[in-house]
Design an enzyme around this catalytic site. Structure first.
Site, PDB file in Angstrom:
ATOM      1  N   ILE A  94       0.864  -1.286  -0.203  1.00  0.00           N
ATOM      2  CA  ILE A  94      -0.315   0.259  -0.020  1.00  0.00           C
ATOM      3  C   ILE A  94       0.947   1.520   0.173  1.00  0.00           C
ATOM      4  O   ILE A  94       0.767   2.222  -0.541  1.00  0.00           O
ATOM      5  CB  ILE A  94      -1.455  -0.081   1.416  1.00  0.00           C
ATOM      6  CG1 ILE A  94      -2.158   1.317   1.283  1.00  0.00           C
ATOM      7  CG2 ILE A  94      -0.145   0.471   2.710  1.00  0.00           C
ATOM      8  CD1 ILE A  94      -3.471   0.641   0.826  1.00  0.00           C
ATOM      9  N   TYR A 107      -5.662  -8.953  13.132  1.00  0.00           N
ATOM     10  CA  TYR A 107      -7.199  -8.643  13.209  1.00  0.00           C
ATOM     11  C   TYR A 107      -7.834 -10.643  12.724  1.00  0.00           C
ATOM     12  O   TYR A 107      -8.950 -10.408  13.331  1.00  0.00           O
ATOM     13  CB  TYR A 107      -7.985  -8.130  13.002  1.00  0.00           C
ATOM     14  CG  TYR A 107      -7.218  -7.297  14.286  1.00  0.00           C
ATOM     15  CD1 TYR A 107      -5.991  -6.443  15.509  1.00  0.00           C
ATOM     16  CD2 TYR A 107      -7.785  -5.053  14.320  1.00  0.00           C
ATOM     17  CE1 TYR A 107      -5.971  -5.569  15.971  1.00  0.00           C
ATOM     18  CE2 TYR A 107      -6.913  -4.247  14.681  1.00  0.00           C
ATOM     19  CZ  TYR A 107      -6.555  -4.281  15.973  1.00  0.00           C
ATOM     20  OH  TYR A 107      -5.913  -3.218  16.510  1.00  0.00           O
ATOM     21  N   ASP A 131      -0.022  -0.728   9.684  1.00  0.00           N
ATOM     22  CA  ASP A 131       0.569   0.560  10.054  1.00  0.00           C
ATOM     23  C   ASP A 131       1.575   0.661  10.014  1.00  0.00           C
ATOM     24  O   ASP A 131       2.520   1.952  10.335  1.00  0.00           O
ATOM     25  CB  ASP A 131      -0.484   0.600  11.577  1.00  0.00           C
ATOM     26  CG  ASP A 131      -0.711   1.175  12.337  1.00  0.00           C
ATOM     27  OD1 ASP A 131      -0.320   2.242  11.265  1.00  0.00           O
ATOM     28  OD2 ASP A 131      -0.902   1.116  13.458  1.00  0.00           O
TER      29      ASP A 131
END
Ligand code: ADP
Length: 171
Positions: free
Chosen positions: A13, A128, A36
């Site tokens: 990304i 997650y 992140d």
């Protein structure tokens, strides 16, 4: 009504040239692993400085799951990073509407900013642990059903498995 084109790219990304890059953040907004970590490493300290300011001003308890907020993109080839917090998958029962909300709220923030091209990672599918096929279905359905002025939503998939899951939803 704007036509939003959904595109798929395999890669990182942080390598995208778009108006806004979406970060799969955690509620602390103070950095983490995966997407992140890559965004903060690539974008530099300006992003973290704005995140700290957001914590101090508006999000003393952190950014709630399913919501989104924008900062500068620092050195990344984008104007903004939109941070959103995906839900942690639980075998005992997880709320898909919270994962859908990440995509919808990120597009709402993109519209507020005037962003026309937006890159998304596969939110919640890393640390997650949301199952990839289900996450891909929720992501594609939600973007298709959200009215937005964004003209390109680019899903950026890190590995072949993620790419295949999203490709399966587009056809
Ligand atoms: P979450 O905490 O929401 O699960 P992660 O960042 O741990 O977020 O992972 C989300 C997805 O992004 C995973 O499928 C992971 O493989 C993928 N990913 C990790 N790094 C990158 C990157 N640099 N660019 C795009 N996707 C990435």
């Amino acid at each position: 009504m704007t036509t939003t084109t959904l595109t798929l790219v395999r890669g990182s990304i942080t390598d995208q040239s778009v108006d806004a890059i979406v970060n799969a953040a955690n509620s602390s907004l103070l950095g983490g692993g995966g997407v992140d970590g890559a965004i903060h490493r690539g974008g530099g300290p300006e992003i973290l400085a704005e995140c700290r300011a957001l914590r101090a001003a508006r999000y003393g308890r952190g950014l709630p799951t399913g919501q989104a907020v924008a900062t500068t993109a620092g050195r990344l080839d984008a104007r903004w990073v939109i941070h959103t917090v995906g839900p942690v998958y639980q075998v005992s029962g997880s709320d898909p509407s919270l994962l859908a909300s990440c995509y919808r709220e990120s597009l709402r923030v993109a519209d507020e900013l005037g962003a026309r091209t937006v890159a998304f990672p596969a939110i919640s599918t890393g640390a997650y642990i949301w199952p990839m096929e289900d996450a891909a279905r929720i992501a594609v359905e939600t973007v298709r059903n959200t009215e937005t002025a964004v003209t390109e939503v680019r899903f950026v998939l890190f590995d072949e498995r993620a790419y295949a899951a999203f490709a399966g939803q587009l056809h």
